[in-house]
Enzyme design. Structure first.
Site, PDB file in Angstrom:
ATOM      1  N   ASN A  13     -40.129 -62.231  24.050  1.00  0.00           N
ATOM      2  CA  ASN A  13     -38.895 -62.786  23.485  1.00  0.00           C
ATOM      3  C   ASN A  13     -37.901 -62.976  24.637  1.00  0.00           C
ATOM      4  O   ASN A  13     -37.321 -62.014  25.107  1.00  0.00           O
ATOM      5  CB  ASN A  13     -38.328 -61.826  22.437  1.00  0.00           C
ATOM      6  CG  ASN A  13     -36.978 -62.284  21.929  1.00  0.00           C
ATOM      7  OD1 ASN A  13     -36.599 -63.448  22.090  1.00  0.00           O
ATOM      8  ND2 ASN A  13     -36.237 -61.376  21.306  1.00  0.00           N
ATOM      9  N   LYS A  15     -35.070 -64.487  24.577  1.00  0.00           N
ATOM     10  CA  LYS A  15     -33.658 -64.533  24.151  1.00  0.00           C
ATOM     11  C   LYS A  15     -32.953 -65.712  24.838  1.00  0.00           C
ATOM     12  O   LYS A  15     -33.581 -66.742  25.068  1.00  0.00           O
ATOM     13  CB  LYS A  15     -32.963 -63.200  24.436  1.00  0.00           C
ATOM     14  CG  LYS A  15     -33.805 -62.001  24.016  1.00  0.00           C
ATOM     15  CD  LYS A  15     -33.060 -60.713  24.080  1.00  0.00           C
ATOM     16  CE  LYS A  15     -34.023 -59.574  23.807  1.00  0.00           C
ATOM     17  NZ  LYS A  15     -33.365 -58.317  23.554  1.00  0.00           N
ATOM     18  N   HIS A  98     -34.450 -60.939  14.002  1.00  0.00           N
ATOM     19  CA  HIS A  98     -34.337 -60.055  15.177  1.00  0.00           C
ATOM     20  C   HIS A  98     -33.049 -59.253  15.041  1.00  0.00           C
ATOM     21  O   HIS A  98     -32.056 -59.740  14.495  1.00  0.00           O
ATOM     22  CB  HIS A  98     -34.327 -60.897  16.460  1.00  0.00           C
ATOM     23  CG  HIS A  98     -34.391 -60.056  17.687  1.00  0.00           C
ATOM     24  ND1 HIS A  98     -33.279 -59.459  18.229  1.00  0.00           N
ATOM     25  CD2 HIS A  98     -35.443 -59.678  18.451  1.00  0.00           C
ATOM     26  CE1 HIS A  98     -33.647 -58.754  19.287  1.00  0.00           C
ATOM     27  NE2 HIS A  98     -34.957 -58.866  19.443  1.00  0.00           N
ATOM     28  N   GLU A 100     -30.729 -58.674  16.971  1.00  0.00           N
ATOM     29  CA  GLU A 100     -29.520 -59.351  17.486  1.00  0.00           C
ATOM     30  C   GLU A 100     -29.012 -60.372  16.480  1.00  0.00           C
ATOM     31  O   GLU A 100     -27.805 -60.590  16.352  1.00  0.00           O
ATOM     32  CB  GLU A 100     -29.833 -59.988  18.854  1.00  0.00           C
ATOM     33  CG  GLU A 100     -29.938 -58.910  19.932  1.00  0.00           C
ATOM     34  CD  GLU A 100     -30.950 -59.183  21.020  1.00  0.00           C
ATOM     35  OE1 GLU A 100     -31.342 -60.357  21.211  1.00  0.00           O
ATOM     36  OE2 GLU A 100     -31.375 -58.219  21.685  1.00  0.00           O
ATOM     37  N   GLU A 168     -38.751 -52.717  15.259  1.00  0.00           N
ATOM     38  CA  GLU A 168     -37.920 -52.644  16.454  1.00  0.00           C
ATOM     39  C   GLU A 168     -36.702 -51.773  16.172  1.00  0.00           C
ATOM     40  O   GLU A 168     -35.696 -52.258  15.644  1.00  0.00           O
ATOM     41  CB  GLU A 168     -37.450 -54.046  16.850  1.00  0.00           C
ATOM     42  CG  GLU A 168     -38.576 -54.965  17.262  1.00  0.00           C
ATOM     43  CD  GLU A 168     -38.098 -55.981  18.282  1.00  0.00           C
ATOM     44  OE1 GLU A 168     -38.713 -56.073  19.337  1.00  0.00           O
ATOM     45  OE2 GLU A 168     -37.093 -56.660  18.047  1.00  0.00           O
ATOM     46  N   GLY A 174     -33.415 -53.126  24.510  1.00  0.00           N
ATOM     47  CA  GLY A 174     -32.614 -53.405  25.708  1.00  0.00           C
ATOM     48  C   GLY A 174     -31.879 -52.188  26.250  1.00  0.00           C
ATOM     49  O   GLY A 174     -30.976 -52.322  27.066  1.00  0.00           O
ATOM     50  N   SER A 213     -37.736 -51.763  24.473  1.00  0.00           N
ATOM     51  CA  SER A 213     -37.909 -51.269  25.842  1.00  0.00           C
ATOM     52  C   SER A 213     -39.366 -50.995  26.220  1.00  0.00           C
ATOM     53  O   SER A 213     -39.677 -50.018  26.901  1.00  0.00           O
ATOM     54  CB  SER A 213     -37.032 -50.030  26.075  1.00  0.00           C
ATOM     55  OG  SER A 213     -35.657 -50.377  25.918  1.00  0.00           O
TER      56      SER A 213
HETATM   57  C1  PEP Z   1     -36.629 -57.572  21.856  1.00  0.00           C
HETATM   58  O1  PEP Z   1     -35.856 -58.410  22.261  1.00  0.00           O
HETATM   59  O2  PEP Z   1     -37.218 -57.774  20.791  1.00  0.00           O
HETATM   60  C2  PEP Z   1     -36.838 -56.363  22.628  1.00  0.00           C
HETATM   61  C3  PEP Z   1     -37.640 -55.455  22.172  1.00  0.00           C
HETATM   62  O3  PEP Z   1     -36.143 -56.265  23.832  1.00  0.00           O
HETATM   63  P1  PEP Z   1     -36.416 -55.174  24.993  1.00  0.00           P
HETATM   64  O4  PEP Z   1     -37.892 -55.172  25.265  1.00  0.00           O
HETATM   65  O5  PEP Z   1     -35.610 -55.676  26.161  1.00  0.00           O
HETATM   66  O6  PEP Z   1     -35.954 -53.857  24.486  1.00  0.00           O
END
Ligand code: PEP
Length: 252
Positions: A13, A15, A98, A100, A168, A174, A213
């Site tokens: 992803n 973003k 997601h 976000e 998630e 992040g 992460s």
């Molecule tokens: C994501 O954007 O779905 C995500 C898991 O980001 P990150 O791996 O940076 O935590």
């Protein structure tokens, strides 16, 4: 169905990151590498790059998806993109809900399920994200949130032909904090049980990813969990070397 028969997914992803030139370079580099044949690799670039990257990856093992969708097919919805537009750009997947989108842009599970249903109507596979916030986790509400978000995010979706779910935890996205393999397995098997409560044994066919992460050092123990069918990767997917290292370490 044995967990081993669910093909593992490694999903990037991006973003709102990477220039068009960098995105193309990334894909060219991935295309020049040997990917393990028994996995599925998905890349979710910014919408402006969907068409170009879909063309570049045609007939390859890399598949392209959009990061967002609106449920109406066309109309006065400034800034939105519809399922027919995503389809015309050649993308086959779309992320719905997601964290976000849920927490910065105020998407509810009711909106998420309409988006996912509209994607399926166009033959696009939705990747539906679900996860608890830190406050919910600290209040001991994780399972309650996962139950209600799973059931409401799936309300307008069909198990057939396909959908993907990503667990998630919001506090892990992040932040450099990752769920322990035990916690990821517990939450994902709980989500699978919620899916089973509506669709019975089809729940065993549906792939549920972990996201939050993920990196080259933690992927192996996460993906070794019987209910973890792959990973949705943000930050560590922005560079082809680190994304490939995750794939390599996750498929050893
Ligand atoms: C994501 O954007 O779905 C995500 C898991 O980001 P990150 O791996 O940076 O935590």
């Amino acid at each position: 169905m044995e967990s081993g028969s669910r093909r593992k997914i490694f999903a990037a992803n991006w973003k709102m990151n990477l220039s068009a030139a960098k995105a193309e370079q990334f894909i060219q580099e991935m295309l020049s590498l040997d990917l393990p044949s028994d996995i599925q690799v998905l890349v979710f670039p910014p919408a402006l790059y969907l068409q170009r990257l879909s063309e570049l990856t045609a007939n390859s093992q890399i598949e392209i998806g959009a990061q967002n969708i609106y449920w109406e097919r066309s109309g006065a919805y400034t800034g939105e993109i519809s399922a027919p537009m995503i389809d015309e750009a050649g993308a086959k997947f779309v992320i719905c809900g997601h964290s976000e989108r849920r927490h910065i842009f105020g998407e509810s599970s009711e909106m998420v399920t309409r988006k996912a249903g509209a994607a399926q109507d166009e033959g696009i596979v939705p990747l539906i994200c679900i996860g608890e916030t830190l406050e919910e986790r600290n209040a001991g509400e994780t399972l309650e949130v996962l139950q209600s978000d799973t059931l409401s995010s799936l309300a307008a979706v069909d198990p057939d032909p396909e959908l993907i779910i990503a667990y998630e935890p919001v506090w892990a996205i992040g932040t450099g904090l990752t769920a322990t393999p035990e916690d990821a397995e517990k939450s994902i098997s709980y989500i699978r049980e919620q899916v089973r409560s509506i669709w019975g044994d089809l729940a065993d066919k549906i792939r549920i990813l972990y996201g939050g992460s993920v990196n080259a050092d933690n992927i192996a123990e996460l993906i070794a969990c019987p209910n973890v069918d792959g990973a949705l990767i943000g930050g560590a997917s922005l560079n082809p070397d680190s994304f490939m290292e995750i794939i390599r370490n996750g498929t050893k």
